[in-house]
Motif scaffolding. Structure first.
Motif, short mmCIF file in Angstrom:
data_model
loop_
_atom_site.label_atom_id
_atom_site.label_comp_id
_atom_site.label_asym_id
_atom_site.label_seq_id
_atom_site.Cartn_x
_atom_site.Cartn_y
_atom_site.Cartn_z
N LYS A 208 7.84 4.78 89.78
CA LYS A 208 7.10 4.66 88.52
C LYS A 208 6.30 3.35 88.52
O LYS A 208 5.11 3.33 88.21
CB LYS A 208 8.07 4.70 87.35
CG LYS A 208 7.46 4.45 85.99
CD LYS A 208 8.51 4.50 84.89
CE LYS A 208 9.52 3.39 85.05
NZ LYS A 208 10.52 3.34 84.00
N THR A 209 6.96 2.27 88.92
CA THR A 209 6.28 0.97 88.97
C THR A 209 5.16 0.98 89.99
O THR A 209 4.07 0.46 89.73
CB THR A 209 7.30 -0.13 89.32
OG1 THR A 209 8.33 -0.13 88.34
CG2 THR A 209 6.65 -1.49 89.38
N ALA A 210 5.40 1.59 91.14
CA ALA A 210 4.36 1.66 92.18
C ALA A 210 3.16 2.47 91.71
O ALA A 210 2.01 2.07 91.95
CB ALA A 210 4.94 2.27 93.46
N LEU A 211 3.40 3.57 91.04
CA LEU A 211 2.30 4.39 90.53
C LEU A 211 1.46 3.61 89.53
O LEU A 211 0.24 3.67 89.54
CB LEU A 211 2.84 5.66 89.87
CG LEU A 211 3.31 6.75 90.82
CD1 LEU A 211 4.14 7.77 90.06
CD2 LEU A 211 2.14 7.41 91.51
N ARG A 212 2.12 2.86 88.68
CA ARG A 212 1.38 2.11 87.65
C ARG A 212 0.65 0.91 88.24
O ARG A 212 -0.42 0.55 87.77
CB ARG A 212 2.34 1.67 86.55
CG ARG A 212 2.77 2.86 85.71
CD ARG A 212 3.50 2.46 84.48
NE ARG A 212 3.68 3.63 83.62
CZ ARG A 212 4.76 3.86 82.92
NH1 ARG A 212 5.74 3.01 82.92
NH2 ARG A 212 4.84 4.95 82.18
#
Length: 147
Positions: free
Chosen positions: A114-118
Motif C-alpha cells: 500500500k505504501t509503495a503504491l502511494r
C-alpha cells in the motif's frame, strides 16, 4: 596509394553515409515516452489505478484479513480447549502460533505494498520535475536545501 588519396577516399565516403536515425535539431513529432519504432511508450504509470489499489488494500484487504484471522483464532482456541490434555491440543497450539505469525507477515506485506503504491506516483512526479528542470537549465532545489 599515399595518405592524401586514402584520406580523400575516407572523407568522400563519410558524406555518402545513410541518414542518422536520431535528430537532435528538431522536435520528435510528439508522442514521447521512448517507444521503439514509433510504437507506444515503454513506461506508463497510472496514478489513479495505483491509488485505487492502495485504497482497496486499506479498506478491504487489511480489515478482512484481520477479521478472518480473529475468526480462525477463536475457532482454534475453542478446539485447543476441547482437546485439553491430549497431544492434539499441543499440535493445534503450534498451528495457531504459526497462523498468527503468517497473518502478521501478510498484514505487514499488505501495508508495505500500500505504501509503495502511494509513494510511486510521488516518486515519478518528483523525477519528472527534476528532469524538466535539468533540461531547462535550472538547477532544482533539493529537499534538504529547502529546509
Amino acid at each position: 596509394m599515399g595518405f592524401d588519396e586514402d584520406w580523400a577516399g575516407i572523407r568522400s565516403g563519410a558524406t555518402e553515409q545513410a541518414p542518422v536515425g536520431t535528430r537532435l535539431n528538431q522536435l520528435d513529432g510528439g508522442g514521447g515516452g521512448g517507444g521503439t519504432s514509433g510504437g507506444p511508450p515503454n513506461l506508463a504509470t497510472a496514478p489513479a489505478k495505483k491509488k485505487a489499489a492502495a485504497n482497496t488494500i486499506e479498506n478491504e484487504l487489511e480489515p478482512d484479513t484481520a477479521k478472518a484471522a480473529k475468526v480462525a483464532d477463536a475457532a482454534t482456541t475453542a478446539a485447543v480447549g476441547g482437546f485439553e490434555g491430549w497431544a492434539t491440543a499441543a499440535g493445534l497450539k503450534t498451528v495457531e502460533t504459526t497462523w498468527d505469525s503468517q497473518v502478521k507477515n501478510l498484514l505487514a506485506r499488505l501495508a508495505s505494498e500500500k505504501t509503495a503504491l502511494r509513494s510511486t506516483a510521488v516518486s515519478f512526479s518528483q523525477q519528472e520535475l527534476d528532469n524538466r528542470a535539468r533540461l531547462a537549465g535550472v538547477r532544482p532545489t533539493s529537499r534538504i536545501e529547502q529546509y
